[in-house]
Enzyme design. Structure first.
Site, mmCIF file in Angstrom:
data_model
loop_
_atom_site.group_PDB
_atom_site.id
_atom_site.type_symbol
_atom_site.label_atom_id
_atom_site.label_comp_id
_atom_site.label_asym_id
_atom_site.label_seq_id
_atom_site.Cartn_x
_atom_site.Cartn_y
_atom_site.Cartn_z
ATOM 1 C CG ASP A 1 9.945 3.171 2.270
ATOM 2 O OD1 ASP A 1 9.007 2.718 1.305
ATOM 3 O OD2 ASP A 1 9.610 3.740 3.261
ATOM 4 C CG ASN B 1 -1.265 1.817 7.737
ATOM 5 O OD1 ASN B 1 -2.400 1.996 8.154
ATOM 6 N ND2 ASN B 1 -1.177 0.465 7.125
ATOM 7 C CB CYS C 1 4.207 1.319 0.357
ATOM 8 S SG CYS C 1 4.249 2.775 -0.264
ATOM 9 N NE ARG C 2 7.937 -0.354 4.014
ATOM 10 C CZ ARG C 2 8.777 0.210 4.866
ATOM 11 N NH1 ARG C 2 9.884 -0.601 5.055
ATOM 12 N NH2 ARG C 2 8.521 1.130 5.544
ATOM 13 C CB SER C 3 1.750 -2.340 7.047
ATOM 14 O OG SER C 3 1.486 -0.686 6.885
ATOM 15 C CB CYS D 1 5.385 -0.319 6.720
ATOM 16 S SG CYS D 1 4.000 0.359 6.277
#
Ligand code: 4NP
Length: 155
Positions: free
Chosen positions: A123, A12, A14-16, A9
């Site tokens: 995001d 690195n 939140c999402r990934s 993401c």
């Protein structure tokens, strides 16, 4: 040699990190290695966002041992599959190589659920806890399909 999968993401944090923890929880760790990275370098060395940590914890996934790192060109050689969260991640990653084999490793993660639609995992950084729950649900669905495919192909 384990099969290596990288989740990417922007930050690195939140999402990934969620994608890494979720996919890891669905695969045997002697055969598959899952990691994550950000295209940006602002959060290198940091723990995931506390909202990601909490969301994962509530679902039984511990991501507290993860630390932020920046995506690098070497990742194209080190990993077999590279899943990006959104179209901007895709552009940023693809721009780092001219090699066709490397480019072919890079996939939009939600195309697993919605083929060819190039949908973004939103995001959640500037929103509240709800956004993280929503992201978790999407990634969990996508990772169920990814794990199924990987297990049938590599085991
Ligand atoms: P992520 O969210 O890409 O899902 O980790 C973000 C986290 C931090 C920033 C951007 C996105 N940031 O600009 O610091």
């Amino acid at each position: 040699m384990p099969v290596k999968i990288l989740m990417v993401c922007l930050g690195n944090i939140c999402r990934s990190p969620l994608a890494e923890g979720i996919l890891q929880s669905k695969l045997p760790n002697d055969l598959f290695l899952v990691d994550s990275a950000g295209t940006g370098g602002w959060h290198v060395g940091q723990e995931p966002d506390r909202r990601s940590i909490l969301t994962a914890k509530n679902r039984g996934v511990d991501i507290t041992q993860q630390r932020g790192r920046q995506f690098s060109k070497k990742d194209f050689d080190n990993f077999d599959y590279i899943y990006v969260m959104d179209q901007s991640n895709y552009k940023n990653v693809i721009a780092l190589t001219s090699d066709a084999t490397a480019k072919s490793k890079v996939k939009m993660i939600l195309n697993e659920l919605f083929p060819d639609q190039n949908m973004d995992v939103p995001d959640p950084y500037y929103g509240g806890q709800n956004g993280f729950e929503n992201v978790y649900d999407m990634l969990d669905d996508a990772c169920n399909l990814i794990a199924e495919k990987l297990l049938s192909k590599h085991t």
